[in-house]
Design a protein around this motif. Structure first.
Motif, PDB file in Angstrom:
ATOM      1  N   HIS A  26       0.831  -1.209   0.000  1.00 20.56           N
ATOM      2  CA  HIS A  26       0.000   0.000   0.000  1.00 20.56           C
ATOM      3  C   HIS A  26       0.867   1.261   0.000  1.00 20.56           C
ATOM      4  O   HIS A  26       0.440   2.307  -0.500  1.00 20.56           O
ATOM      5  CB  HIS A  26      -0.931   0.004   1.218  1.00 20.56           C
ATOM      6  CG  HIS A  26      -0.215   0.158   2.525  1.00 20.56           C
ATOM      7  ND1 HIS A  26       0.424  -0.912   3.157  1.00 20.56           N
ATOM      8  CD2 HIS A  26      -0.001   1.246   3.310  1.00 20.56           C
ATOM      9  CE1 HIS A  26       0.979  -0.475   4.278  1.00 20.56           C
ATOM     10  NE2 HIS A  26       0.736   0.816   4.394  1.00 20.56           N
ATOM     11  N   ILE A  27       2.092   1.157   0.529  1.00 27.40           N
ATOM     12  CA  ILE A  27       3.005   2.302   0.506  1.00 27.40           C
ATOM     13  C   ILE A  27       3.421   2.604  -0.930  1.00 27.40           C
ATOM     14  O   ILE A  27       3.413   3.761  -1.383  1.00 27.40           O
ATOM     15  CB  ILE A  27       4.238   2.021   1.383  1.00 27.40           C
ATOM     16  CG1 ILE A  27       3.817   1.838   2.845  1.00 27.40           C
ATOM     17  CG2 ILE A  27       5.270   3.135   1.244  1.00 27.40           C
ATOM     18  CD1 ILE A  27       4.962   1.479   3.766  1.00 27.40           C
ATOM     19  N   PHE A  28       3.789   1.552  -1.658  1.00 27.95           N
ATOM     20  CA  PHE A  28       4.147   1.743  -3.068  1.00 27.95           C
ATOM     21  C   PHE A  28       2.954   2.274  -3.854  1.00 27.95           C
ATOM     22  O   PHE A  28       3.102   3.149  -4.713  1.00 27.95           O
ATOM     23  CB  PHE A  28       4.632   0.425  -3.665  1.00 27.95           C
ATOM     24  CG  PHE A  28       5.123   0.553  -5.083  1.00 27.95           C
ATOM     25  CD1 PHE A  28       6.468   0.759  -5.342  1.00 27.95           C
ATOM     26  CD2 PHE A  28       4.244   0.481  -6.154  1.00 27.95           C
ATOM     27  CE1 PHE A  28       6.930   0.890  -6.648  1.00 27.95           C
ATOM     28  CE2 PHE A  28       4.693   0.614  -7.458  1.00 27.95           C
ATOM     29  CZ  PHE A  28       6.043   0.811  -7.707  1.00 27.95           C
ATOM     30  N   ALA A  29       1.747   1.749  -3.576  1.00 26.23           N
ATOM     31  CA  ALA A  29       0.551   2.197  -4.280  1.00 26.23           C
ATOM     32  C   ALA A  29       0.318   3.689  -4.058  1.00 26.23           C
ATOM     33  O   ALA A  29      -0.032   4.424  -4.998  1.00 26.23           O
ATOM     34  CB  ALA A  29      -0.663   1.389  -3.817  1.00 26.23           C
ATOM     35  N   ALA A  30       0.510   4.165  -2.821  1.00 25.76           N
ATOM     36  CA  ALA A  30       0.333   5.596  -2.534  1.00 25.76           C
ATOM     37  C   ALA A  30       1.383   6.433  -3.265  1.00 25.76           C
ATOM     38  O   ALA A  30       1.082   7.514  -3.802  1.00 25.76           O
ATOM     39  CB  ALA A  30       0.411   5.833  -1.031  1.00 25.76           C
ATOM     40  N   GLN A  31       2.625   5.935  -3.316  1.00 26.03           N
ATOM     41  CA  GLN A  31       3.675   6.650  -4.036  1.00 26.03           C
ATOM     42  C   GLN A  31       3.358   6.724  -5.527  1.00 26.03           C
ATOM     43  O   GLN A  31       3.511   7.779  -6.158  1.00 26.03           O
ATOM     44  CB  GLN A  31       5.023   5.953  -3.818  1.00 26.03           C
ATOM     45  CG  GLN A  31       5.529   6.015  -2.391  1.00 26.03           C
ATOM     46  CD  GLN A  31       6.755   5.137  -2.179  1.00 26.03           C
ATOM     47  OE1 GLN A  31       6.977   4.169  -2.922  1.00 26.03           O
ATOM     48  NE2 GLN A  31       7.559   5.464  -1.176  1.00 26.03           N
ATOM     49  N   LEU A  32       2.907   5.596  -6.088  1.00 22.69           N
ATOM     50  CA  LEU A  32       2.589   5.554  -7.518  1.00 22.69           C
ATOM     51  C   LEU A  32       1.405   6.465  -7.830  1.00 22.69           C
ATOM     52  O   LEU A  32       1.370   7.116  -8.880  1.00 22.69           O
ATOM     53  CB  LEU A  32       2.290   4.117  -7.937  1.00 22.69           C
ATOM     54  CG  LEU A  32       1.946   3.911  -9.409  1.00 22.69           C
ATOM     55  CD1 LEU A  32       3.084   4.385 -10.313  1.00 22.69           C
ATOM     56  CD2 LEU A  32       1.625   2.447  -9.687  1.00 22.69           C
ATOM     57  N   ARG A  33       0.429   6.516  -6.919  1.00 22.82           N
ATOM     58  CA  ARG A  33      -0.709   7.407  -7.134  1.00 22.82           C
ATOM     59  C   ARG A  33      -0.247   8.849  -7.255  1.00 22.82           C
ATOM     60  O   ARG A  33      -0.682   9.587  -8.152  1.00 22.82           O
ATOM     61  CB  ARG A  33      -1.703   7.259  -5.981  1.00 22.82           C
ATOM     62  CG  ARG A  33      -2.881   8.230  -6.068  1.00 22.82           C
ATOM     63  CD  ARG A  33      -3.801   8.110  -4.881  1.00 22.82           C
ATOM     64  NE  ARG A  33      -4.832   9.131  -4.913  1.00 22.82           N
ATOM     65  CZ  ARG A  33      -5.789   9.268  -3.999  1.00 22.82           C
ATOM     66  NH1 ARG A  33      -5.829   8.433  -2.975  1.00 22.82           N
ATOM     67  NH2 ARG A  33      -6.685  10.234  -4.098  1.00 22.82           N
ATOM     68  N   ASP A  34       0.636   9.274  -6.368  1.00 23.39           N
ATOM     69  CA  ASP A  34       1.150  10.643  -6.431  1.00 23.39           C
ATOM     70  C   ASP A  34       1.945  10.864  -7.715  1.00 23.39           C
ATOM     71  O   ASP A  34       1.839  11.931  -8.348  1.00 23.39           O
ATOM     72  CB  ASP A  34       2.037  10.933  -5.217  1.00 23.39           C
ATOM     73  CG  ASP A  34       1.250  10.967  -3.914  1.00 23.39           C
ATOM     74  OD1 ASP A  34       0.008  11.126  -3.973  1.00 23.39           O
ATOM     75  OD2 ASP A  34       1.868  10.822  -2.839  1.00 23.39           O
ATOM     76  N   ASP A  35       2.751   9.868  -8.116  1.00 25.06           N
ATOM     77  CA  ASP A  35       3.551  10.000  -9.332  1.00 25.06           C
ATOM     78  C   ASP A  35       2.660  10.132 -10.571  1.00 25.06           C
ATOM     79  O   ASP A  35       2.916  10.960 -11.452  1.00 25.06           O
ATOM     80  CB  ASP A  35       4.477   8.792  -9.492  1.00 25.06           C
ATOM     81  CG  ASP A  35       5.572   8.754  -8.436  1.00 25.06           C
ATOM     82  OD1 ASP A  35       5.784   9.778  -7.775  1.00 25.06           O
ATOM     83  OD2 ASP A  35       6.184   7.688  -8.263  1.00 25.06           O
ATOM     84  N   LEU A  36       1.635   9.296 -10.648  1.00 23.86           N
ATOM     85  CA  LEU A  36       0.732   9.338 -11.802  1.00 23.86           C
ATOM     86  C   LEU A  36      -0.035  10.656 -11.847  1.00 23.86           C
ATOM     87  O   LEU A  36      -0.211  11.251 -12.915  1.00 23.86           O
ATOM     88  CB  LEU A  36      -0.237   8.160 -11.752  1.00 23.86           C
ATOM     89  CG  LEU A  36       0.368   6.774 -11.988  1.00 23.86           C
ATOM     90  CD1 LEU A  36      -0.653   5.688 -11.691  1.00 23.86           C
ATOM     91  CD2 LEU A  36       0.881   6.638 -13.417  1.00 23.86           C
ATOM     92  N   ALA A  37      -0.502  11.103 -10.677  1.00 21.69           N
ATOM     93  CA  ALA A  37      -1.233  12.375 -10.634  1.00 21.69           C
ATOM     94  C   ALA A  37      -0.351  13.525 -11.105  1.00 21.69           C
ATOM     95  O   ALA A  37      -0.791  14.394 -11.872  1.00 21.69           O
ATOM     96  CB  ALA A  37      -1.737  12.632  -9.210  1.00 21.69           C
ATOM     97  N   GLN A  38       0.913  13.504 -10.659  1.00 18.85           N
ATOM     98  CA  GLN A  38       1.844  14.546 -11.076  1.00 18.85           C
ATOM     99  C   GLN A  38       2.138  14.460 -12.568  1.00 18.85           C
ATOM    100  O   GLN A  38       2.179  15.483 -13.265  1.00 18.85           O
ATOM    101  CB  GLN A  38       3.144  14.427 -10.270  1.00 18.85           C
ATOM    102  CG  GLN A  38       4.214  15.449 -10.645  1.00 18.85           C
ATOM    103  CD  GLN A  38       3.799  16.873 -10.353  1.00 18.85           C
ATOM    104  OE1 GLN A  38       2.980  17.125  -9.475  1.00 18.85           O
ATOM    105  NE2 GLN A  38       4.334  17.818 -11.111  1.00 18.85           N
TER     106      GLN A  38
END
Length: 295
Positions: A26-38
């Motif tokens: 879930h930590i990686f998922a949260a990081q990826l979410r921020d990366d994709l949004a950016q």
């Protein structure tokens, strides 16, 4: 009368995942979410995504009954990323990018428009090219996050040429790790999803990037050889020793010579005598050789 109680459901453990930080995905998922949004907010990407935003990113594994649409494959530095995009999302992006609806008439404004009837829209070469462009953008963001999390020693060397060259991909088999990304259009409220599939090498990189530092050090030590080969100690060589009377020592004058005979030297660890060794000369330096244990 005997009452039969339903059997409690239990989770089947995958032995391949034991000892690996799956609980931290879930930590990686949260990081990826921020990366994709950016990434979707960048000027270059906003030409495609417009008002779309990332709502959720979730890891899961295919159970074998899912039927996700067309898949593309992209080569990342340390594995292959599969990519699939819901067609309704792709058509919304297509409408926003080119400003055309299903009848090829102009869409008013720059909104991604409401949901499109997929069955009424034929697949075009433009749509297929757009799927490749979006896949390259998004797969590159995922690969970048994986590489960013890895320890420096495990980072893959940059590949030559276009490392995200697309290729047709097959539907991933049962048990494949899938990243499901849910997106929505702020203006129309339409929602959709796209998916990444990760091969074993990439999933191993994801998990390694989540591993605590102490575990990395512990696992890294397994490849460093036996302890006896890695443990360094300081040895001292005592070339000669001679006992003389105290009176003779006080009688010594400048230029006097103390006769000694150089036989085998003692090799000490701290003050403990471990070996004896022969003293030889090599290129102007004294060396110890022919070690023998001290009995």
């Amino acid at each position: 009368m005997t009452t039969i109680k339903p059997t409690a459901q239990h989770q089947v453990l995958d032995p391949c995942l034991l000892g690996r930080p799956v609980h931290l995905l879930h930590i990686f998922a949260a990081q990826l979410r921020d990366d994709l949004a950016q990434a979707m907010r960048l000027n270059m990407s906003r030409r495609y995504w417009g008002g779309f935003q990332v709502d959720d990113v979730v890891f899961g594994r295919l159970e074998g009954g899912e039927q996700i649409g067309r898949w593309l494959s992209f080569a990342a530095p340390s594995g292959n990323i599969g990519f699939s995009l819901e067609r309704k999302v792709l058509l919304s992006v297509l409408n926003f990018r080119y400003g055309r609806n299903k009848n090829d008439s102009k869409v008013e404004g720059n909104s991604a428009a409401a949901a499109v009837d997929e069955s009424a829209v034929r697949v075009t070469a433009t749509e297929e090219r757009l799927a490749v462009v979006l896949g390259q953008q998004l797969a590159g963001t995922l690969a970048g996050r994986i590489e960013l999390n890895l320890p420096a020693i495990d980072k893959a060397a940059p590949a030559e040429g276009d490392e995200f060259k697309p290729a047709a991909g097959a539907h991933p088999p049962k048990g494949t790790w899938i990243v499901t990304v849910t997106v929505s259009d702020v203006d129309s409220g339409a929602t959709g999803r796209f998916w990444f599939s990760l091969d074993k090498a990439l999933m191993a990189s994801v998990l390694r990037g989540l591993m605590p530092a102490r575990e990395l050090n512990k696992k890294g030590g397994k490849n460093q050889g036996p302890l006896a080969q890695r443990l360094q100690v300081g040895l001292h060589g005592r070339l000669v020793s001679k006992e003389v009377p105290l009176g003779s020592l006080f009688d010594l004058r400048v230029g006097d010579i103390i006769p000694v005979s150089l036989h085998r030297a003692d090799v000490l660890l701290d003050d403990s005598r471990l070996f004896t060794a022969a003293v030889t000369e090599h290129k102007g330096k004294l060396c110890l050789t022919s070690f023998e244990d001290v009995e």
